[in-house]
Design a protein around this motif. Structure first.
Motif, mmCIF file in Angstrom:
data_model
loop_
_atom_site.group_PDB
_atom_site.id
_atom_site.type_symbol
_atom_site.label_atom_id
_atom_site.label_comp_id
_atom_site.label_asym_id
_atom_site.label_seq_id
_atom_site.Cartn_x
_atom_site.Cartn_y
_atom_site.Cartn_z
ATOM 1 N N ARG A 1 -32.725 -2.452 10.246
ATOM 2 C CA ARG A 1 -31.469 -3.125 9.909
ATOM 3 C C ARG A 1 -30.508 -2.133 9.274
ATOM 4 N NH1 ARG A 1 -29.396 -8.331 9.609
ATOM 5 N NH2 ARG A 1 -28.351 -8.980 7.703
ATOM 6 N N GLN B 1 -24.787 -5.463 11.173
ATOM 7 C CA GLN B 1 -26.107 -5.255 10.569
ATOM 8 C C GLN B 1 -27.177 -5.517 11.623
ATOM 9 O OE1 GLN B 1 -25.831 -7.633 6.762
ATOM 10 N NE2 GLN B 1 -26.866 -5.822 6.025
ATOM 11 N N ASP C 1 -21.203 -8.386 11.413
ATOM 12 C CA ASP C 1 -20.987 -7.219 10.559
ATOM 13 C C ASP C 1 -21.735 -5.968 11.025
ATOM 14 O OD1 ASP C 1 -23.519 -7.971 10.006
ATOM 15 O OD2 ASP C 1 -23.201 -8.398 7.888
ATOM 16 N N ARG D 1 -24.127 -2.925 6.242
ATOM 17 C CA ARG D 1 -22.895 -3.507 6.750
ATOM 18 C C ARG D 1 -21.934 -2.415 7.197
ATOM 19 N NH1 ARG D 1 -19.429 -7.651 6.353
ATOM 20 N NH2 ARG D 1 -20.582 -9.586 6.199
ATOM 21 N N ASP E 1 -24.950 -11.513 13.912
ATOM 22 C CA ASP E 1 -23.914 -11.409 12.883
ATOM 23 C C ASP E 1 -22.802 -10.475 13.344
ATOM 24 O OD1 ASP E 1 -25.422 -12.992 11.312
ATOM 25 O OD2 ASP E 1 -25.909 -11.478 9.797
#
Ligand code: UDP
Ligand code: MG
Length: 326
Positions: free
Chosen positions: A191, A92, A90, A194, A88
């Motif tokens: 994780r 994350q 972002d 964002r 991704d």
């Protein structure tokens, strides 16, 4: 690397800087395919800017927003590497984990998925519903979809080509990743929240996503409806026997309006639920039989790894641009 981007203008520069640092340190030849999934902000110009300064970058510009699943598929079709990391934009999914994924790939695993130990920045409700979803789909589906695993993973060329062989429109990636099989290995990570911008997933989108997953990977709901129907039929026959007996033996005074109403309403609602379940599947069948192209590209810029002549078949799903050069 294949990176789907939808309205990520605030993060994409930072993402690219971190990714490039990691990849340069790793030392293998690499390319990153950014897929602009019809962003409404400045993501595309920013991506073009990155492309100008980095020969390892490819940028695909989809003609509109198709959703992450299709964006990923487009990126994979244009990827050239012996392995593809889906990540991704972002932040994350930390790019710093990629060397660990590559290492396990070197140990012979075809799919190395990153599994979350924690989900920072996510609400209790989101964590609970996510857990429930993995539980339900685990029970309903024959392929085991690993819990707490997003799309962040490394796929060998063999695994990527297998994924690209799926012609379907409803691409529930979590399921497809598991469906293809091969030797798979988990690598654990924390994780992050964002970096900037907003998640594109609200609860109604997540609900649709869950329905998508269940209908794509299980026909158990259809069977449950027929079991429920059979069960009710058995009760109905017994009850009917009782009613007939009573009428014959004791006569037929007009009574029983409440029980009649209850039965009609109950059966009516169960029938409607059954129709709804069938409708969910039927709607998907109708979408699939149209056999529409998965996506159209508005424009693309390939990376230095690509061979220009081969990357010209936008939207032709059955002809991945790399198919002739392995
Ligand atoms: N994304 C996309 N198309 C969409 C929605 C999302 O390409 O229609 C991308 C988005 O830019 C990001 C990734 O998919 O790189 C994950 O999206 P998001 O962070 O919103 O999902 P979450 O992490 O909340 O599950
Ligand atoms: Mg995210």
């Amino acid at each position: 690397m294949v990176v789907p981007c939808y309205n990520e203008q605030e993060v994409i520069l930072e993402f690219h800087a971190r990714l490039a640092a990691v990849m340069d340190k790793l030392g293998n030849p690499w390319e990153v395919v950014y897929v602009n999934d019809g962003s409404k902000d400045e993501t595309f110009p920013v991506l073009c800017g990155i492309r100008t300064g980095c020969a390892n970058c490819a940028v695909l510009d989809l003609s509109r927003n198709y959703g992450k699943e299709i964006a990923l598929t487009a990126g994979m079709q244009y990827s050239q590497g012996q392995a593809v990391v889906v990540i991704d934009a972002d932040l994350q999914d930390p790019p710093e984990l990629i060397p660990a994924l590559v290492e396990e790939w070197g140990n012979g695993f075809e799919v190395v998925y990153a599994r979350r130990k924690s989900r920072a920045g996510e609400s209790g409700l989101k964590k609970t519903t996510a857990k429930l979803f993995y539980h339900v789909i685990g029970k309903l589906s024959r392929v085991q979809i690993p819990a707490n695993t997003g799309d962040f993973r490394l796929l060998s060329r063999k695994a990527v080509d297998s994924l690209l062989a799926f012609p379907e429109q409803h691409r529930f990636m979590k399921g497809l990743f598991a469906w293809i099989g091969y030797s798979q290995k988990a690598v654990y990570y924390h994780r992050d929240p964002r970096f900037a911008g907003e998640s594109k997933w609200n609860y109604s989108a997540l609900w649709n996503f869950a329905i998508e997953g269940i209908t794509s990977f299980s026909t158990v709901p259809l069977r449950l409806v027929s079991y429920l129907g059979s069960l009710i039929a058995i009760f109905a026959i017994i009850y009917a026997g009782g009613v007939i007996y009573k009428t014959l033996v004791f006569g037929d005074p007009v009574q029983g309006y409440p029980s009649l109403m209850v039965v009609i309403l109950l059966l009516g609602s169960i029938q409607l639920i059954g129709l709804g379940v069938i409708g969910e599947y039927l709607g998907r069948v109708s979408n699939e039989v149209k056999r529409r192209p998965l996506y159209f590209l508005d424009s693309y810029q390939i990376s230095s790894l690509s061979k220009p002549s081969s990357a010209s078949k936008a939207g032709e799903f059955n002809n991945p641009p790399h198919s002739d050069e392995e």
